[in-house]
Design a protein around this motif. Structure first.
Motif, PDB file in Angstrom:
ATOM      1  N   ARG A  53       0.867  -1.183   0.000  1.00 11.19           N
ATOM      2  CA  ARG A  53       0.000   0.000   0.000  1.00 11.19           C
ATOM      3  C   ARG A  53       0.902   1.230   0.000  1.00 11.19           C
ATOM      4  N   MET A  54       0.767   2.040  -1.050  1.00 11.81           N
ATOM      5  CA  MET A  54       1.596   3.233  -1.198  1.00 11.81           C
ATOM      6  C   MET A  54       1.056   4.361  -0.314  1.00 11.81           C
ATOM      7  N   LYS A  55       1.863   5.399  -0.124  1.00 18.44           N
ATOM      8  CA  LYS A  55       1.444   6.559   0.677  1.00 18.44           C
ATOM      9  C   LYS A  55       0.189   7.194   0.084  1.00 18.44           C
ATOM     10  N   SER A  56       0.010   7.067  -1.234  1.00 17.89           N
ATOM     11  CA  SER A  56      -1.160   7.629  -1.905  1.00 17.89           C
ATOM     12  C   SER A  56      -2.436   6.837  -1.617  1.00 17.89           C
ATOM     13  N   GLY A  57      -2.282   5.649  -1.024  1.00 15.82           N
ATOM     14  CA  GLY A  57      -3.434   4.789  -0.756  1.00 15.82           C
ATOM     15  C   GLY A  57      -3.638   3.712  -1.814  1.00 15.82           C
ATOM     16  N   LYS A  58      -2.946   3.812  -2.941  1.00 15.54           N
ATOM     17  CA  LYS A  58      -3.047   2.802  -3.994  1.00 15.54           C
ATOM     18  C   LYS A  58      -2.137   1.630  -3.667  1.00 15.54           C
ATOM     19  N   ASN A  59      -2.446   0.464  -4.256  1.00 15.83           N
ATOM     20  CA  ASN A  59      -1.620  -0.730  -4.064  1.00 15.83           C
ATOM     21  C   ASN A  59      -0.661  -0.891  -5.237  1.00 15.83           C
ATOM     22  N   MET A  60       0.591  -1.236  -4.926  1.00 21.81           N
ATOM     23  CA  MET A  60       1.632  -1.434  -5.946  1.00 21.81           C
ATOM     24  C   MET A  60       2.066  -2.893  -5.925  1.00 21.81           C
ATOM     25  N   PRO A  61       2.029  -3.584  -7.088  1.00 21.20           N
ATOM     26  CA  PRO A  61       2.538  -4.953  -7.128  1.00 21.20           C
ATOM     27  C   PRO A  61       4.067  -4.933  -7.135  1.00 21.20           C
ATOM     28  N   VAL A  62       4.674  -5.736  -6.279  1.00 24.15           N
ATOM     29  CA  VAL A  62       6.135  -5.819  -6.203  1.00 24.15           C
ATOM     30  C   VAL A  62       6.556  -7.276  -6.239  1.00 24.15           C
ATOM     31  N   ASP A  63       7.815  -7.502  -6.658  1.00 22.73           N
ATOM     32  CA  ASP A  63       8.369  -8.858  -6.639  1.00 22.73           C
ATOM     33  C   ASP A  63       8.553  -9.302  -5.193  1.00 22.73           C
ATOM     34  N   MET A  64       8.568 -10.607  -4.975  1.00 27.10           N
ATOM     35  CA  MET A  64       8.639 -11.168  -3.618  1.00 27.10           C
ATOM     36  C   MET A  64       9.968 -10.891  -2.908  1.00 27.10           C
ATOM     37  N   ALA A  65      11.058 -10.797  -3.642  1.00 29.69           N
ATOM     38  CA  ALA A  65      12.385 -10.664  -3.033  1.00 29.69           C
ATOM     39  C   ALA A  65      12.581  -9.285  -2.414  1.00 29.69           C
ATOM     40  N   LEU A  66      13.133  -9.278  -1.206  1.00 31.33           N
ATOM     41  CA  LEU A  66      13.477  -8.048  -0.503  1.00 31.33           C
ATOM     42  C   LEU A  66      14.958  -7.763  -0.772  1.00 31.33           C
ATOM     43  N   HIS A  67      15.282  -6.544  -1.180  1.00 23.57           N
ATOM     44  CA  HIS A  67      16.653  -6.171  -1.561  1.00 23.57           C
ATOM     45  C   HIS A  67      17.172  -5.059  -0.662  1.00 23.57           C
ATOM     46  N   ASN A  68      18.448  -5.133  -0.310  1.00 22.38           N
ATOM     47  CA  ASN A  68      19.104  -4.007   0.344  1.00 22.38           C
ATOM     48  C   ASN A  68      19.409  -2.979  -0.735  1.00 22.38           C
ATOM     49  N   TYR A  69      19.287  -1.694  -0.376  1.00 25.05           N
ATOM     50  CA  TYR A  69      19.565  -0.641  -1.334  1.00 25.05           C
ATOM     51  C   TYR A  69      20.331   0.499  -0.672  1.00 25.05           C
ATOM     52  N   LYS A  70      20.962   1.290  -1.533  1.00 25.95           N
ATOM     53  CA  LYS A  70      21.627   2.520  -1.097  1.00 25.95           C
ATOM     54  C   LYS A  70      20.966   3.647  -1.855  1.00 25.95           C
ATOM     55  N   LYS A  71      20.510   4.682  -1.141  1.00 23.88           N
ATOM     56  CA  LYS A  71      19.919   5.840  -1.795  1.00 23.88           C
ATOM     57  C   LYS A  71      20.966   6.510  -2.662  1.00 23.88           C
ATOM     58  N   ASP A  72      20.535   6.866  -3.892  1.00 28.78           N
ATOM     59  CA  ASP A  72      21.444   7.501  -4.836  1.00 28.78           C
ATOM     60  C   ASP A  72      20.580   8.180  -5.890  1.00 28.78           C
ATOM     61  N   SER A  73      20.566   9.493  -5.895  1.00 26.66           N
ATOM     62  CA  SER A  73      19.695  10.237  -6.813  1.00 26.66           C
ATOM     63  C   SER A  73      20.014   9.963  -8.282  1.00 26.66           C
ATOM     64  N   THR A  74      21.219   9.454  -8.566  1.00 27.96           N
ATOM     65  CA  THR A  74      21.578   9.110  -9.944  1.00 27.96           C
ATOM     66  C   THR A  74      21.401   7.617 -10.214  1.00 27.96           C
ATOM     67  N   GLY A  75      20.892   6.889  -9.226  1.00 36.60           N
ATOM     68  CA  GLY A  75      20.710   5.443  -9.367  1.00 36.60           C
ATOM     69  C   GLY A  75      19.688   5.094 -10.430  1.00 36.60           C
ATOM     70  N   LYS A  76      19.767   3.857 -10.928  1.00 36.24           N
ATOM     71  CA  LYS A  76      18.876   3.400 -11.995  1.00 36.24           C
ATOM     72  C   LYS A  76      17.614   2.728 -11.469  1.00 36.24           C
ATOM     73  N   GLU A  77      17.620   2.342 -10.204  1.00 35.06           N
ATOM     74  CA  GLU A  77      16.502   1.568  -9.668  1.00 35.06           C
ATOM     75  C   GLU A  77      15.517   2.442  -8.889  1.00 35.06           C
ATOM     76  N   LYS A  78      14.256   2.088  -8.998  1.00 37.59           N
ATOM     77  CA  LYS A  78      13.208   2.650  -8.150  1.00 37.59           C
ATOM     78  C   LYS A  78      12.838   1.538  -7.183  1.00 37.59           C
TER      79      LYS A  78
END
Length: 163
Positions: free
Chosen positions: A21-46
């Motif tokens: 459930r997103m902050k907007s109240g809508k539901n977002m489908p995501v893949d099952m795997a949980l990934h560690n991430y590093k914030k990076d404004s130039t990164g390719k991933e959302k």
């Protein structure tokens, strides 16, 4: 936070997914795997966090980062076809004129909009201060990515100019 009731199956490809459930109240489908991430404004991933925020960054392998999150299933589903998008883009007068005359049936753009074949571009003449009022439409017919001659994060778009 995600709970077991938010599991499901993608109607397009049949893979198991989670619904966040997103902050907007809508539901977002995501893949099952949980990934560690590093914030990076130039990164390719959302990355979609478990509490419904979207973070731009890099997926980490074997190391801890700024948090853990999911990849949107829209990005990974092989059978999902998003609807074409319309993008309004500023274009300098020199390049705008070459496009109108048919000499430049392409655009080189930063791919911050995830351009896809079938997208519509509204090219608007812009002199770095104001719009001239002239514009032309085009359909993206080809997207060249990850080519050695393109700066990372940029694409070449083959266009069909609309009359």
């Amino acid at each position: 936070m995600i709970n077991r009731a938010s599991e499901g199956t993608c109607r397009q490809c049949g893979r198991r997914i989670l619904w966040v459930r997103m902050k907007s109240g809508k539901n977002m489908p995501v893949d099952m795997a949980l990934h560690n991430y590093k914030k990076d404004s130039t990164g390719k991933e959302k990355i979609v966090t478990p509490d419904g925020e979207v973070v731009t960054g890099r997926i980490l392998v074997g190391e801890r980062g700024d948090g853990a999150g999911y990849i949107s299933h829209f990005a990974s589903c092989k059978k999902y076809r998003r609807q074409s998008m319309t993008h309004e883009l500023k274009t300098y007068p020199k390049y705008f004129q070459e496009t109108i005359e048919g000499n430049k049936p392409f655009e080189i753009r930063k791919n911050d909009r995830n351009f896809q074949v079938g997208d519509v571009l509204i090219l608007k003449e812009w002199d770095n201060i104001k719009y001239s009022g002239r514009e032309i439409g085009a359909v993206v017919r080809y997207v060249l990515r990850d080519f050695i001659g393109l700066q990372e994060g940029y694409v070449a778009l083959g266009l069909q100019i609309l009359s």
